[in-house]
Write an enzyme that holds these catalytic residues in place. Structure first.
Site, PDB file in Angstrom:
ATOM      1  N   LYS A 171     -16.185  -8.063   4.352  1.00  0.00           N
ATOM      2  CA  LYS A 171     -15.079  -8.482   5.227  1.00  0.00           C
ATOM      3  C   LYS A 171     -15.302  -7.994   6.652  1.00  0.00           C
ATOM      4  O   LYS A 171     -15.803  -6.897   6.864  1.00  0.00           O
ATOM      5  CB  LYS A 171     -13.758  -7.881   4.742  1.00  0.00           C
ATOM      6  N   HIS A 203       0.840  -1.203   0.000  1.00  0.00           N
ATOM      7  CA  HIS A 203       0.000   0.000   0.000  1.00  0.00           C
ATOM      8  C   HIS A 203       0.880   1.260   0.000  1.00  0.00           C
ATOM      9  O   HIS A 203       0.607   2.220  -0.718  1.00  0.00           O
ATOM     10  CB  HIS A 203      -0.896   0.051   1.251  1.00  0.00           C
TER      11      HIS A 203
HETATM   12  N1  COA Z   1      -0.224  -4.033  -1.821  1.00  0.00           N
HETATM   13  C1  COA Z   1      -0.586  -4.963  -0.939  1.00  0.00           C
HETATM   14  N2  COA Z   1      -1.842  -5.381  -0.770  1.00  0.00           N
HETATM   15  C2  COA Z   1      -2.762  -4.822  -1.555  1.00  0.00           C
HETATM   16  C3  COA Z   1      -2.468  -3.863  -2.508  1.00  0.00           C
HETATM   17  C4  COA Z   1      -1.124  -3.458  -2.625  1.00  0.00           C
HETATM   18  N3  COA Z   1      -0.738  -2.533  -3.503  1.00  0.00           N
HETATM   19  N4  COA Z   1      -3.585  -3.511  -3.140  1.00  0.00           N
HETATM   20  C5  COA Z   1      -4.563  -4.233  -2.594  1.00  0.00           C
HETATM   21  N5  COA Z   1      -4.070  -5.035  -1.642  1.00  0.00           N
HETATM   22  C6  COA Z   1      -4.783  -6.003  -0.841  1.00  0.00           C
HETATM   23  C7  COA Z   1      -5.480  -5.430   0.338  1.00  0.00           C
HETATM   24  O1  COA Z   1      -4.649  -5.399   1.442  1.00  0.00           O
HETATM   25  C8  COA Z   1      -6.595  -6.403   0.502  1.00  0.00           C
HETATM   26  O2  COA Z   1      -6.086  -7.570   1.119  1.00  0.00           O
HETATM   27  P1  COA Z   1      -7.000  -8.588   1.928  1.00  0.00           P
HETATM   28  O3  COA Z   1      -8.136  -8.985   1.042  1.00  0.00           O
HETATM   29  O4  COA Z   1      -6.052  -9.669   2.194  1.00  0.00           O
HETATM   30  O5  COA Z   1      -7.440  -7.860   3.160  1.00  0.00           O
HETATM   31  C9  COA Z   1      -6.971  -6.790  -0.911  1.00  0.00           C
HETATM   32  O6  COA Z   1      -5.794  -6.549  -1.654  1.00  0.00           O
HETATM   33  C10 COA Z   1      -8.080  -6.008  -1.503  1.00  0.00           C
HETATM   34  O7  COA Z   1      -7.748  -4.654  -1.415  1.00  0.00           O
HETATM   35  P2  COA Z   1      -8.702  -3.503  -1.871  1.00  0.00           P
HETATM   36  O8  COA Z   1      -9.045  -3.623  -3.290  1.00  0.00           O
HETATM   37  O9  COA Z   1      -8.078  -2.233  -1.417  1.00  0.00           O
HETATM   38  O10 COA Z   1     -10.001  -3.814  -1.152  1.00  0.00           O
HETATM   39  P3  COA Z   1     -10.389  -3.495   0.275  1.00  0.00           P
HETATM   40  O11 COA Z   1     -11.214  -4.588   0.748  1.00  0.00           O
HETATM   41  O12 COA Z   1      -9.216  -3.137   1.094  1.00  0.00           O
HETATM   42  O13 COA Z   1     -11.247  -2.152   0.046  1.00  0.00           O
HETATM   43  C11 COA Z   1     -13.066  -0.797  -0.678  1.00  0.00           C
HETATM   44  C12 COA Z   1     -12.331  -2.116  -0.851  1.00  0.00           C
HETATM   45  C13 COA Z   1     -13.132  -0.421   0.807  1.00  0.00           C
HETATM   46  C14 COA Z   1     -12.292   0.292  -1.422  1.00  0.00           C
HETATM   47  C15 COA Z   1     -14.461  -0.960  -1.269  1.00  0.00           C
HETATM   48  O14 COA Z   1     -15.109  -2.027  -0.643  1.00  0.00           O
HETATM   49  C16 COA Z   1     -15.289   0.313  -1.129  1.00  0.00           C
HETATM   50  O15 COA Z   1     -15.150   1.233  -1.912  1.00  0.00           O
HETATM   51  N6  COA Z   1     -16.156   0.339  -0.089  1.00  0.00           N
HETATM   52  C17 COA Z   1     -17.026   1.490   0.168  1.00  0.00           C
HETATM   53  C18 COA Z   1     -18.475   1.182  -0.210  1.00  0.00           C
HETATM   54  C19 COA Z   1     -18.635   1.319  -1.692  1.00  0.00           C
HETATM   55  O16 COA Z   1     -18.542   2.408  -2.260  1.00  0.00           O
HETATM   56  N7  COA Z   1     -18.863   0.177  -2.321  1.00  0.00           N
HETATM   57  C20 COA Z   1     -18.957   0.104  -3.747  1.00  0.00           C
HETATM   58  C21 COA Z   1     -20.355   0.312  -4.176  1.00  0.00           C
HETATM   59  S1  COA Z   1     -20.514  -0.119  -5.817  1.00  0.00           S
END
Ligand code: COA
Length: 160
Positions: free
Chosen positions: A41, A17
Site C-alpha cells: 500500500k 482501531h
Molecule cells: N477498525 C477499522 N478498520 C480496521 C480495523 C478495525 N478494527 N482493523 C483493520 N482495519 C482496516 C485498516 O484500517 C485497513 O484499512 P485499509 O485497507 O482500508 O487501509 C485494513 O483494515 C487492513 O488493516 P490491517 O490488517 O491493520 O493492515 P494494515 O495494512 O493496516 O497493516 C501490517 C498490516 C502493517 C500490520 C503488516 O503489513 C505488517 O506487519 N507489516 C510489517 C512487515 C511484516 O512484518 N510483514 C509480514 C512479513 S510475513
C-alpha cells in the site's frame, strides 16, 4: 510485564482501531501501537502524520504507547520484548489474509502469539480507505474517526 503490540498502517486511525486499542489495553500491562509499513500500500498520510494522529487521540491512556517502525513485525516484537500481536477481525473476508500473516509470523518467531479480537459490530464496515475516500469528496466522516483529527484529515485530503 506483559507487552502486547497492535500493528497497522493507521492511514488514518479510525474509531474501529480505537475500539480494539481500548479493549486490548485492558488485557496487558503495556500496549504498543506499532505504525508499520504495508509494502503493498502507498499511504496517503506520512508516517509522521499517522503517528501524530494516534498520539493526539490516545492522549491520556496510561499504558498505550505509539512507535513507528519500518521492518518486520517479528523484529519489532523482539526489540520491545513483546509477547503478543493483537489484530482486529471485522468480517470473514479479513480472515484469509490475517491467517496467512499469523502463520508466517509464527514461522519466523514461534514464541510470538497472535490474538484476534472481533471488531465492535458498529465498526465492522469501517476501513481507513473508506474514510479517505469519503473525506476526499467532502463526505461526512465525523462518526468514523475521532473528532480531534477530523479537520486535519479534511485539510489534507480535500485538496485532491
Ligand atoms: N477498525 C477499522 N478498520 C480496521 C480495523 C478495525 N478494527 N482493523 C483493520 N482495519 C482496516 C485498516 O484500517 C485497513 O484499512 P485499509 O485497507 O482500508 O487501509 C485494513 O483494515 C487492513 O488493516 P490491517 O490488517 O491493520 O493492515 P494494515 O495494512 O493496516 O497493516 C501490517 C498490516 C502493517 C500490520 C503488516 O503489513 C505488517 O506487519 N507489516 C510489517 C512487515 C511484516 O512484518 N510483514 C509480514 C512479513 S510475513
Amino acid at each position: 510485564m506483559r507487552i502486547f503490540v497492535y500493528p497497522g498502517s493507521f492511514d488514518p486511525v479510525t474509531n474501529g482501531h480505537l475500539d480494539i486499542i481500548d479493549r486490548a489495553a485492558k488485557l496487558c500491562d503495556k500496549l504498543i501501537v506499532a505504525v508499520l509499513k504495508n509494502r503493498s500500500k502507498t499511504p496517503a498520510f506520512t508516517m509522521e502524520e499517522r503517528v501524530s494522529f494516534l498520539e493526539q487521540v490516545l492522549d491520556g491512556r496510561g499504558n498505550v504507547e505509539v512507535i513507528p517502525f519500518s521492518g518486520l513485525l517479528v523484529d519489532f516484537m523482539k526489540e520491545h520484548n513483546a509477547t503478543t500481536v493483537i489484530k482486529g477481525l471485522r468480517a470473514v473476508s479479513d480472515f484469509e489474509y490475517e491467517f496467512q500473516m499469523a502463520l508466517l509470523n509464527k514461522n519466523l518467531a514461534p514464541e510470538v502469539e497472535t490474538l484476534f479480537m472481533m471488531t465492535n459490530i458498529k465498526y465492522s464496515y469501517l476501513s481507513s480507505s473508506a474514510v479517505r475516500e469519503l473525506a476526499s469528496y467532502g463526505g461526512n466522516i465525523r462518526d468514523l474517526v475521532p473528532e480531534k483529527i477530523v479537520d486535519q484529515i479534511y485539510d489534507k485530503l480535500k485538496a485532491y
